[in-house]
Design a protein around this motif. Structure first.
Motif, PDB file in Angstrom:
ATOM      1  N   VAL A 194       0.835  -1.209   0.000  1.00 39.06           N
ATOM      2  CA  VAL A 194       0.000   0.000   0.000  1.00 39.06           C
ATOM      3  C   VAL A 194       0.865   1.252   0.000  1.00 39.06           C
ATOM      4  N   CYS A 195       1.914   1.259   0.818  1.00 39.55           N
ATOM      5  CA  CYS A 195       2.824   2.416   0.868  1.00 39.55           C
ATOM      6  C   CYS A 195       3.471   2.662  -0.485  1.00 39.55           C
ATOM      7  N   ILE A 196       3.896   1.597  -1.149  1.00 42.11           N
ATOM      8  CA  ILE A 196       4.526   1.724  -2.460  1.00 42.11           C
ATOM      9  C   ILE A 196       3.529   2.250  -3.487  1.00 42.11           C
ATOM     10  N   ALA A 197       2.299   1.699  -3.461  1.00 44.53           N
ATOM     11  CA  ALA A 197       1.281   2.101  -4.426  1.00 44.53           C
ATOM     12  C   ALA A 197       0.899   3.578  -4.258  1.00 44.53           C
ATOM     13  N   ILE A 198       0.720   4.011  -3.014  1.00 47.29           N
ATOM     14  CA  ILE A 198       0.367   5.410  -2.749  1.00 47.29           C
ATOM     15  C   ILE A 198       1.497   6.339  -3.205  1.00 47.29           C
ATOM     16  N   SER A 199       2.726   5.963  -2.917  1.00 44.35           N
ATOM     17  CA  SER A 199       3.875   6.785  -3.323  1.00 44.35           C
ATOM     18  C   SER A 199       3.972   6.880  -4.845  1.00 44.35           C
TER      19      SER A 199
END
Length: 293
Positions: free
Chosen positions: A230-235
């Motif tokens: 999720v962190c990677i996708a949001i970034s």
């Protein structure tokens, strides 16, 4: 000539299979393992030689679908951005400053030498730029971002030459860096993780007499892996807005605006998130992000 064309799913499957092959060869060939040559480099060299053989002999050609290339490359550089912790960098002291100066000097020399050699061989100086810092420091992602632009400026084949230079730099860098890194580790008596010992522990048969006393949370748990994704996708999503924004708001500075590689935005957003969470003392699952990268 037999022509092999692989679609997106088939290309991903072949890449995954080659990665397993590279890991297997690395474990079996002592020289490769001893000097820390990455498994993707091993499998990449093998694939390149096979494709080169087919084209040079006229027996076969191979075409891969590169639809996922940009997505995966952006995801990789996003995970790199999560490693940029100011808190950790501050602990490096003077060494970090020296490294920054050395990297900047190297980048400048790459451009000077590249453009100079291009002029010697009666080529457009921009050809030296794409085979200089753009490819050797920036890598494949930067070539993909700037290659087409340089071709539009009249340099035919710039993107192809850039990808070739980036691949060459990656392979040679690993072949040179591995032995030098090994030498430095030996000279400075730095102890490294014993993979063989760890594998023996992991693969050992469980017994009733052994009771685990490790109560630490598993960094690779399903929850952490999902949070990392999720962190990677949001970034990546927020970062995709950076390059167009910068380009649109720097038209006053230059004709086409300031162009940034597509991966730079996600990398910057990831670094921002990392440092905000460090400051707030709410750490993100870095082990899981690192494993995904």
């Amino acid at each position: 000539m037999i022509e092999f064309k692989f679609d997106m799913v088939q290309t991903m499957a072949i890449a995954a299979a080659l990665l397993f092959v590279g890991n297997y060869i690395k474990q079996k060939v002592c020289v490769i393992k001893r000097y820390y040559i990455p498994a993707p480099v091993v499998s990449g060299i093998i694939a390149s030689l096979i494709i080169l053989f087919g084209r040079q002999t006229g027996l076969f050609s191979v075409t891969f679908d590169v639809t996922l290339q940009s997505l995966f490359m952006n995801a990789f550089f996003t995970t790199v951005g999560f490693m940029a912790s100011l808190k950790l960098l501050s602990q490096g002291g003077l060494g970090v400053v020296v490294m920054l100066f050395a990297a900047t000097l190297l980048l400048t020399l790459q451009n000077i030498i590249g453009c100079s050699l291009a002029s010697v061989f009666d080529l457009d100086p921009k050809f030296g730029l794409i085979t200089g810092s753009v490819s050797l420091t920036g890598g494949h992602g930067t070539v993909g971002a700037f290659g087409k632009t340089i071709e539009d400026l009249g340099v035919v084949g710039a993107q192809t030459a850039g990808f070739a230079a980036a691949t060459y730099g990656l392979i040679v860098g690993c072949l040179i860096g591995g032995p030098i890194g090994k030498l430095l580790l030996k000279r400075n008596k730095v102890k490294v993780h014993n993979d063989k010992a760890a594998d023996e522990v992991i693969n050992a048969e469980p017994t009733k007499d052994v009771v685990s006393t490790d109560t630490r949370p598993d960094p690779f748990s399903g929850t952490n892996l999902i949070n990392a994704t999720v962190c990677i996708a949001i970034s990546m999503g927020l970062g995709s807005l950076v390059a167009p924004y910068v380009k649109a708001h720097t038209l006053w500075l230059m004709k086409d605006g300031l162009m940034l590689p597509s991966y730079l935005g996600p990398m910057l957003i990831a670094a921002l998130i990392r440092n905000i969470t460090d400051f707030a003392k709410r750490p993100i699952p870095m082990e899981a992000i690192d494993s995904l990268g």
